[in-house]
Design a protein around this motif. Structure first.
Motif, PDB file in Angstrom:
ATOM      1  N   UNK A 169       0.807  -1.231   0.000  1.00 53.34           N
ATOM      2  CA  UNK A 169       0.000   0.000   0.000  1.00 53.34           C
ATOM      3  C   UNK A 169       0.836   1.275   0.000  1.00 53.34           C
ATOM      4  N   UNK A 170       2.068   1.198   0.500  1.00 50.92           N
ATOM      5  CA  UNK A 170       2.895   2.403   0.563  1.00 50.92           C
ATOM      6  C   UNK A 170       3.824   2.516  -0.648  1.00 50.92           C
ATOM      7  N   UNK A 171       3.634   1.645  -1.639  1.00 49.35           N
ATOM      8  CA  UNK A 171       4.588   1.599  -2.752  1.00 49.35           C
ATOM      9  C   UNK A 171       3.960   2.081  -4.061  1.00 49.35           C
ATOM     10  N   UNK A 172       4.812   2.573  -4.971  1.00 49.34           N
ATOM     11  CA  UNK A 172       4.297   3.009  -6.272  1.00 49.34           C
ATOM     12  C   UNK A 172       3.957   1.766  -7.115  1.00 49.34           C
ATOM     13  N   UNK A 173       3.222   1.958  -8.237  1.00 46.79           N
ATOM     14  CA  UNK A 173       2.738   0.791  -9.003  1.00 46.79           C
ATOM     15  C   UNK A 173       3.831  -0.142  -9.507  1.00 46.79           C
ATOM     16  N   UNK A 174       4.942   0.407  -9.987  1.00 42.65           N
ATOM     17  CA  UNK A 174       5.993  -0.466 -10.531  1.00 42.65           C
ATOM     18  C   UNK A 174       6.640  -1.279  -9.405  1.00 42.65           C
ATOM     19  N   UNK A 175       6.900  -0.595  -8.272  1.00 38.09           N
ATOM     20  CA  UNK A 175       7.494  -1.305  -7.131  1.00 38.09           C
ATOM     21  C   UNK A 175       6.513  -2.341  -6.596  1.00 38.09           C
TER      22      UNK A 175
END
Ligand code: ADP
Length: 269
Positions: A169-175
């Motif tokens: 939930x705290x990560x960007x889409x690619x990560x």
């Protein structure tokens, strides 16, 4: 293999009480990746925290490999918990320890010898693709790298089950994609069952083979995603699940960039 049987949990605060879980039952087969989805406040975290008894249910049983965890004494429970890894939205790393020392922590607490710790931690850092970061401190890492450290730490005691509390939930889409691919690889290669909670349908679509929908403390649906979306009568599924599945034509896993999914398990190839 994991039976959540009829668990309920009420929180009491001052003069108010709130039923966070209401007679929830769910069976999870070994090797499954089960996603628990629902609105914020639905009871997802309470449910996942009940599995290793971080939250003690008021009633019901957690039966793992025939053993009811709710009947164990503290010492027996501590032994069982070692075999259940957990990762969190905000990684929960210790900022004063290096990457190596964060991953080593569960082994140190278990009085493992220094040479065994070194061997195991180096192996785990290879598994999560961070062998060159052993001496770094968490503050110099990206969010995805921090979550990889947390995953390595969760694997330190060779768990059979990984509990993931909003792990992307705290990560960007690619990560997010790369962490989901890592979890999928861990599930397939290390044969670790995964129970994850999320409020995002794309996470469910990417890696889960079973889904449980929770709303206001009750489990309102369970099955494969196809089975869940076929239940068009349920208002939550109609409002929350079906529109989001319609907007995701492909699973994330099929869109993963190849470089993100190779070389994660050099020791196991
Ligand atoms: P979710 O993970 O689906 O967002 P939670 O399981 O965290 O939901 O919370 C379910 C409900 O229980 C929420 O209303 C929350 O405020 C309440 N709750 C959770 N933990 C506690 C607690 N320790 N004390 C009081 N209320 C709590």
């Amino acid at each position: 293999m994991i039976e959540i049987k009829n668990i309920s949990k009420t929180f009491h605060q001052e003069k108010q009480s709130f039923k966070a879980l209401d007679e929830v039952s769910l069976n999870i087969e070994q090797g499954d990746i089960v996603g628990i989805i629902g609105f914020s406040g639905a009871g997802k975290s309470t449910l996942i925290r009940s599995v290793n008894l971080l939250e003690k249910p008021d009633q019901g049983q957690i039966i793992i490999n025939g053993k009811d965890l709710t009947t164990l004494n503290n010492r027996e429970l501590a032994r069982e918990r070692k075999k259940i890894g957990m990762i969190f939205q905000h990684f929960n790393l210790l900022s004063s320890r290096t990457v190596f020392d964060n991953v080593a922590l569960p082994l140190e607490l278990d009085n493992t010898s220094k040479s065994e710790i070194a061997e195991k931690v180096n192996q785990l850092l290879k598994v999560v693709g961070l062998e060159d970061k052993a001496k770094d401190y968490p503050k110099s890492l990206s969010g995805g790298q921090k979550q990889r450290v947390a995953i390595a730490r969760a694997l330190a005691n060779d768990p059979y089950l990984l509990l993931c509390d909003e792990a992307t939930s705290a990560l960007d889409p690619v990560t997010t994609q790369s962490i989901l691919q890592l979890l999928k690889d861990i599930n397939q290669r290390l044969k670790i069952t995964i129970l994850l909670i999320t409020h995002e349908m794309d996470v469910i679509k990417a890696i889960c083979n079973h889904v449980a929908v929770i709303d206001k403390g009750k489990l309102i649906a369970k099955g494969t995603l196809e089975e869940i979306v076929s239940n068009k009568e349920n208002p939550i599924i109609k409002q929350f699940i079906i529109p989001k599945t319609a907007t995701i034509p492909q699973s994330l896993s099929s869109q993963l960039q190849p470089e993100l999914s190779v070389g994660l398990f050099p020791l196991l190839e």
